[in-house]
Design an enzyme around this catalytic site. Sequence first.
Site, PDB file in Angstrom:
ATOM      1  N   ARG A 190      -6.940   1.981   7.630  1.00  0.00           N
ATOM      2  CA  ARG A 190      -6.994   2.248   6.194  1.00  0.00           C
ATOM      3  C   ARG A 190      -8.032   1.397   5.472  1.00  0.00           C
ATOM      4  NH1 ARG A 190      -2.320   5.474   4.486  1.00  0.00           N
ATOM      5  NH2 ARG A 190      -3.201   5.295   2.405  1.00  0.00           N
ATOM      6  N   LYS A 206       1.603  -8.901   9.151  1.00  0.00           N
ATOM      7  CA  LYS A 206       1.992  -7.519   9.421  1.00  0.00           C
ATOM      8  C   LYS A 206       0.824  -6.901  10.177  1.00  0.00           C
ATOM      9  CE  LYS A 206       2.965  -3.060   7.226  1.00  0.00           C
ATOM     10  NZ  LYS A 206       3.077  -2.303   5.941  1.00  0.00           N
ATOM     11  N   THR A 265       0.830  -1.208   0.000  1.00  0.00           N
ATOM     12  CA  THR A 265       0.000   0.000   0.000  1.00  0.00           C
ATOM     13  C   THR A 265       0.867   1.261   0.000  1.00  0.00           C
ATOM     14  OG1 THR A 265      -0.228  -0.281   2.395  1.00  0.00           O
ATOM     15  CG2 THR A 265      -2.018  -1.081   1.029  1.00  0.00           C
ATOM     16  N   THR A 266       2.055   1.216   0.643  1.00  0.00           N
ATOM     17  CA  THR A 266       2.982   2.353   0.575  1.00  0.00           C
ATOM     18  C   THR A 266       3.493   2.546  -0.848  1.00  0.00           C
ATOM     19  OG1 THR A 266       3.648   2.044   2.880  1.00  0.00           O
ATOM     20  CG2 THR A 266       5.169   3.275   1.473  1.00  0.00           C
ATOM     21  N   TYR A 293      -1.898  -8.967   6.209  1.00  0.00           N
ATOM     22  CA  TYR A 293      -1.644  -7.560   6.533  1.00  0.00           C
ATOM     23  C   TYR A 293      -2.923  -6.948   7.090  1.00  0.00           C
ATOM     24  CZ  TYR A 293      -0.374  -2.614   5.692  1.00  0.00           C
ATOM     25  OH  TYR A 293      -0.130  -1.267   5.821  1.00  0.00           O
ATOM     26  N   ILE A 346       7.737  -4.076   9.061  1.00  0.00           N
ATOM     27  CA  ILE A 346       7.608  -3.708   7.643  1.00  0.00           C
ATOM     28  C   ILE A 346       7.406  -2.208   7.651  1.00  0.00           C
ATOM     29  CG2 ILE A 346       6.292  -4.007   5.519  1.00  0.00           C
ATOM     30  CD1 ILE A 346       5.725  -6.876   6.370  1.00  0.00           C
ATOM     31  N   TYR A 348     -12.825  -1.621   2.307  1.00  0.00           N
ATOM     32  CA  TYR A 348     -14.147  -1.075   1.994  1.00  0.00           C
ATOM     33  C   TYR A 348     -15.286  -2.066   2.242  1.00  0.00           C
ATOM     34  CZ  TYR A 348     -18.074   1.233  -0.238  1.00  0.00           C
ATOM     35  OH  TYR A 348     -19.296   1.793  -0.459  1.00  0.00           O
TER      36      TYR A 348
END
Length: 298
Positions: A138, A161, A44-45, A133, A203, A107
């Site tokens: 988010r 993570k 996502t980063t 993750y 991470i 979502y």
Amino acid sequence: MFKGSIVALITPMDEKGNICKNSLKKLINYHIMSGTNAIVSVGTTGESATLNQDEHLDLIMHTVELADGKIPIIAGTGANATSEAISLTKRLKNSGISGCLSVTPYYNRPTQEGLYQHFKLISESTKIPQILYNVPSRTGCDLLPKTVIKLSKLKNIIGIKEASGDLSRVNNIKNYVSKNFLLFSGDDASALDFMQLGGDGVISVTANIVAKEMSKICKLALDKDFNSAREINKKLIDLHETLFIEPNPMPIKWAAKELNLILTDTLRLPMIQISNSTKISLRNILKKINLSFLEKKN
């Protein structure tokens, strides 16, 4: 398989928003030289949400090629549709990646049973090691410890993570999974505390610009030298926090450009450049940090 400092690598782009492969090569070499233990490509980063699937896969494959076996590559393969996550994972068969990082389906707000079925089906579709993750702030859903424990029994789900910021989850998970199941912090500010409680590493977003120091912190923590690790981490606390004043990866891309690690801090909409006030805050923090930590401008 993976322990220590793993960087959640930013995706460098040129001024038009295309992938900048020259900057990508520079970033990868920087992490190899700095002792980073593995790279997460297009997590996502890495702005996975604004890349189409072909770009996503091309970027992972190019990262594997540039790394040339010198550092393990973990591919971000999560999606909010189970079928899309499976498609991404299957297309990476025989790609040379060492594992996948799969974010909870954002979502949709699935139930715990829905999350279990999602990851179970992904696991059954591949032999590539899978890292879960969890980042509820988010995604809008929270992968609870009881579900993680259940998923840990599937043969190729090797770790998680955990980015909820809830440190009690280390023991809540660790006490009920096999000793080989890996726990990574997804929160730089509390990563050292996470490791002191028994975590296997982080991470990291911060590692994009202070890779050597994050690697040292993790190595010391894994060696149980927490006092020495904390001395280094003290110098980075303000940086950890300021990198999240605005949504990630906006601040970290600006900082990487400021330190000449990438050519531009271009992002794809709806992500935009950080505000001037955040730039000032980050610039002041970077000046306070010993510059030997950082990649100086030419």
